[in-house]
Motif scaffolding. Sequence first.
Motif, PDB file in Angstrom:
ATOM      1  N   TRP A  62       0.806  -1.231   0.000  1.00 40.10           N
ATOM      2  CA  TRP A  62       0.000   0.000   0.000  1.00 40.10           C
ATOM      3  C   TRP A  62       0.834   1.274   0.000  1.00 40.10           C
ATOM      4  O   TRP A  62       0.414   2.304  -0.516  1.00 40.10           O
ATOM      5  CB  TRP A  62      -0.955   0.012   1.208  1.00 40.10           C
ATOM      6  CG  TRP A  62      -0.240   0.100   2.533  1.00 40.10           C
ATOM      7  CD1 TRP A  62       0.220  -0.943   3.286  1.00 40.10           C
ATOM      8  CD2 TRP A  62       0.122   1.292   3.247  1.00 40.10           C
ATOM      9  NE1 TRP A  62       0.846  -0.476   4.409  1.00 40.10           N
ATOM     10  CE2 TRP A  62       0.794   0.890   4.429  1.00 40.10           C
ATOM     11  CE3 TRP A  62      -0.050   2.652   3.013  1.00 40.10           C
ATOM     12  CZ2 TRP A  62       1.301   1.800   5.356  1.00 40.10           C
ATOM     13  CZ3 TRP A  62       0.441   3.573   3.949  1.00 40.10           C
ATOM     14  CH2 TRP A  62       1.122   3.125   5.105  1.00 40.10           C
ATOM     15  N   ALA A  63       2.035   1.191   0.580  1.00 44.51           N
ATOM     16  CA  ALA A  63       2.825   2.418   0.736  1.00 44.51           C
ATOM     17  C   ALA A  63       3.713   2.727  -0.467  1.00 44.51           C
ATOM     18  O   ALA A  63       4.304   3.796  -0.556  1.00 44.51           O
ATOM     19  CB  ALA A  63       3.674   2.318   1.994  1.00 44.51           C
ATOM     20  N   MET A 105       1.365   2.054  -6.810  1.00 42.16           N
ATOM     21  CA  MET A 105       0.182   2.889  -7.091  1.00 42.16           C
ATOM     22  C   MET A 105      -0.046   3.041  -8.584  1.00 42.16           C
ATOM     23  O   MET A 105      -1.179   3.169  -9.054  1.00 42.16           O
ATOM     24  CB  MET A 105       0.391   4.272  -6.481  1.00 42.16           C
ATOM     25  CG  MET A 105      -0.484   4.554  -5.305  1.00 42.16           C
ATOM     26  SD  MET A 105      -0.131   6.206  -4.660  1.00 42.16           S
ATOM     27  CE  MET A 105       1.049   5.810  -3.385  1.00 42.16           C
ATOM     28  N   GLN A 160      -1.030  -8.201  -1.227  1.00 44.56           N
ATOM     29  CA  GLN A 160      -0.034  -7.398  -0.525  1.00 44.56           C
ATOM     30  C   GLN A 160       1.120  -8.228  -0.007  1.00 44.56           C
ATOM     31  O   GLN A 160       0.935  -9.291   0.575  1.00 44.56           O
ATOM     32  CB  GLN A 160      -0.681  -6.655   0.644  1.00 44.56           C
ATOM     33  CG  GLN A 160      -1.600  -5.552   0.173  1.00 44.56           C
ATOM     34  CD  GLN A 160      -1.446  -4.286   0.986  1.00 44.56           C
ATOM     35  OE1 GLN A 160      -0.381  -3.702   1.093  1.00 44.56           O
ATOM     36  NE2 GLN A 160      -2.555  -3.865   1.588  1.00 44.56           N
ATOM     37  N   ALA A 173       1.978  11.625  -2.139  1.00 45.78           N
ATOM     38  CA  ALA A 173       1.831  11.352  -0.705  1.00 45.78           C
ATOM     39  C   ALA A 173       3.197  11.402  -0.012  1.00 45.78           C
ATOM     40  O   ALA A 173       3.354  12.002   1.049  1.00 45.78           O
ATOM     41  CB  ALA A 173       1.152  10.017  -0.473  1.00 45.78           C
ATOM     42  N   TRP A 174       4.207  10.773  -0.635  1.00 44.50           N
ATOM     43  CA  TRP A 174       5.559  10.813  -0.076  1.00 44.50           C
ATOM     44  C   TRP A 174       6.116  12.229  -0.074  1.00 44.50           C
ATOM     45  O   TRP A 174       6.854  12.625   0.834  1.00 44.50           O
ATOM     46  CB  TRP A 174       6.499   9.872  -0.839  1.00 44.50           C
ATOM     47  CG  TRP A 174       6.390   8.466  -0.357  1.00 44.50           C
ATOM     48  CD1 TRP A 174       5.746   7.434  -0.955  1.00 44.50           C
ATOM     49  CD2 TRP A 174       6.929   7.927   0.865  1.00 44.50           C
ATOM     50  NE1 TRP A 174       5.841   6.292  -0.197  1.00 44.50           N
ATOM     51  CE2 TRP A 174       6.560   6.557   0.928  1.00 44.50           C
ATOM     52  CE3 TRP A 174       7.676   8.471   1.916  1.00 44.50           C
ATOM     53  CZ2 TRP A 174       6.917   5.726   1.982  1.00 44.50           C
ATOM     54  CZ3 TRP A 174       8.041   7.636   2.972  1.00 44.50           C
ATOM     55  CH2 TRP A 174       7.657   6.290   3.018  1.00 44.50           C
ATOM     56  N   CYS A 234      -4.998  14.123  -6.987  1.00 41.42           N
ATOM     57  CA  CYS A 234      -5.297  13.377  -5.759  1.00 41.42           C
ATOM     58  C   CYS A 234      -6.797  13.190  -5.534  1.00 41.42           C
ATOM     59  O   CYS A 234      -7.204  12.229  -4.877  1.00 41.42           O
ATOM     60  CB  CYS A 234      -4.666  14.050  -4.551  1.00 41.42           C
ATOM     61  SG  CYS A 234      -2.875  13.991  -4.606  1.00 41.42           S
ATOM     62  N   PRO A 276      -2.386   6.782  -0.154  1.00 38.10           N
ATOM     63  CA  PRO A 276      -2.469   6.722   1.314  1.00 38.10           C
ATOM     64  C   PRO A 276      -2.630   8.118   1.920  1.00 38.10           C
ATOM     65  O   PRO A 276      -2.188   9.114   1.351  1.00 38.10           O
ATOM     66  CB  PRO A 276      -1.139   6.104   1.734  1.00 38.10           C
ATOM     67  CG  PRO A 276      -0.245   6.192   0.574  1.00 38.10           C
ATOM     68  CD  PRO A 276      -1.048   6.410  -0.650  1.00 38.10           C
ATOM     69  N   GLU A 277      -3.263   8.167   3.094  1.00 39.94           N
ATOM     70  CA  GLU A 277      -3.375   9.408   3.855  1.00 39.94           C
ATOM     71  C   GLU A 277      -1.988   9.836   4.294  1.00 39.94           C
ATOM     72  O   GLU A 277      -1.190   8.986   4.709  1.00 39.94           O
ATOM     73  CB  GLU A 277      -4.221   9.178   5.116  1.00 39.94           C
ATOM     74  CG  GLU A 277      -5.682   8.826   4.844  1.00 39.94           C
ATOM     75  CD  GLU A 277      -6.460  10.032   4.349  1.00 39.94           C
ATOM     76  OE1 GLU A 277      -7.460   9.825   3.644  1.00 39.94           O
ATOM     77  OE2 GLU A 277      -6.058  11.179   4.653  1.00 39.94           O
ATOM     78  N   THR A 278      -1.713  11.146   4.234  1.00 43.74           N
ATOM     79  CA  THR A 278      -0.390  11.640   4.599  1.00 43.74           C
ATOM     80  C   THR A 278      -0.004  11.211   6.011  1.00 43.74           C
ATOM     81  O   THR A 278       1.124  10.776   6.255  1.00 43.74           O
ATOM     82  CB  THR A 278      -0.349  13.179   4.489  1.00 43.74           C
ATOM     83  OG1 THR A 278      -0.829  13.548   3.205  1.00 43.74           O
ATOM     84  CG2 THR A 278       1.070  13.698   4.637  1.00 43.74           C
ATOM     85  N   THR A 292      -0.998   8.615   7.845  1.00 43.80           N
ATOM     86  CA  THR A 292      -0.704   7.173   7.896  1.00 43.80           C
ATOM     87  C   THR A 292       0.675   6.896   7.311  1.00 43.80           C
ATOM     88  O   THR A 292       1.466   6.127   7.859  1.00 43.80           O
ATOM     89  CB  THR A 292      -1.759   6.381   7.079  1.00 43.80           C
ATOM     90  OG1 THR A 292      -3.051   6.910   7.335  1.00 43.80           O
ATOM     91  CG2 THR A 292      -1.723   4.911   7.431  1.00 43.80           C
ATOM     92  N   LEU A 293       0.968   7.534   6.183  1.00 44.98           N
ATOM     93  CA  LEU A 293       2.254   7.325   5.527  1.00 44.98           C
ATOM     94  C   LEU A 293       3.401   7.880   6.370  1.00 44.98           C
ATOM     95  O   LEU A 293       4.481   7.288   6.442  1.00 44.98           O
ATOM     96  CB  LEU A 293       2.240   7.973   4.139  1.00 44.98           C
ATOM     97  CG  LEU A 293       3.321   7.519   3.173  1.00 44.98           C
ATOM     98  CD1 LEU A 293       3.237   6.022   2.922  1.00 44.98           C
ATOM     99  CD2 LEU A 293       3.214   8.274   1.860  1.00 44.98           C
TER     100      LEU A 293
END
Lengths: 220, 227
Positions: B12-13, B18, B35, B169-170, B199, B209-211, B213-214
């Motif tokens: 996911w990350a 993606m 995954q 996100a990164w 986005c 991913p949500e910022t 969470t990442l």
Amino acid sequence: MAEEVILLDYWASMFGMRTRIALEEKGVKYEYREEDLSNKSSLLLEMNPIHKKIPVLIHNGKPICESIIQVQYIDEVWPHTNPILPADPFQRAQARFWSDYIDKKTGGPCKALQRETGEKQEAAKMEFIEVLKTLDSELGDKSFFGGNEFRLVDIAFIGFYSWFRTYEVVGNFSIVAEFPKLIAWAERCLKRESVAKVLPDSDKVLKSVSDYRKKILGIN
Amino acid sequence: MASDEVKVIGAWASPFVMRPRIALNLKSVPYEFVQETFGAKSELLLKSNPVHKKIPVLIHADKPVCESNIIVEYVDETWSASGPSMLPSTPYDRAIARFWAAYIDEKWFPSLKSILKAEGEEEKKAVLAQVEEGNALLEKAFIDCSKGKPFFNGEHIGYLDIAFGCFLAWLRVTELAGGHKLIDEVKTPSLSKWAERFCNDPAVKPVMPETATLAEFAKKIFAKPTA
């Protein structure tokens, strides 16, 4: 409108050879301009400001950079003669994968083989041998990487053949003895007019690298 | 397995993972997301990508396709009837899109990664300058490629939007960690607006991913051992 195709290149570049072979395969007339890599032309710096590298293909004044991108471009602009990419999406993905593999995995070791000595060079040699083993296995019993036809991956790799003798001499190993299938493949490719015309003489490449090692790097 | 079943092996990350997910969403192709466990590689992955042993891998009708940008082109070509083309229509514009995608992977992303790993002010300043230089180039590339339209690819999200957008996100995590804006309305106005559009796109939102969470995940994997 008259087509104007210019290629900024260096005679011994296995990357430039790809673009030259693609142009020859398609029967495209182009003007070849030799670059002095120690004194790059203002045109090169203008047309490839980000990487400042050859080859640069200039088609009707517009630059295209990166050799595999150039080969795909040539295939798309002149689609009717000698197709370079296969039609099937999965085969195309495979062709792109292996061209990308060659680009990712040869850069470091090939440079080090030419310029280093001792342990660093030994390590580079072992890396390069691994690449040859993988490509040898991928070629398998096929006539070409493209199957029965000379295509993208063949074009991507054949220029390296003109450097084999150089790697053998500076690295002190035999590609001819270890990889007869790859040598047979190269000889098959050389039967094509485009390849025979474009590939430089192996001894000329060897001399240029030996001179470089002697004069610039001080290695005997 | 059904003859036309699609699987994506990934995590996911990973921004690279993606890319095929967005492409499949754009073409409305259902797929199973398999995954990988962080730090281990599954049998399926090693079998499907023996050369690089990396994610993402797309498996379509039991055949693996590897390398994220190559997978995106494969998806575009295989499901060409299911959505707008992800690459521009002229060979020249396609060459430009491929050029920038290669630049992003070879130069831009490595310098972004170095920001998170940089030690000391001097090193941080140097890599930040590199990323900002890259962003300025990409701002101009966006203007040239989009030709007034919302995305690099024109009206619709395409290959280059995906190649760059997957890192957003990164990028936000890096901005938070460094307290330094990299893409914003002042330095990169066009990219800033494009980033928001990208986005919020329904093909992107479910996989980005949500910022926060990442950022948590980044702390774990970049955790420096205490002296």
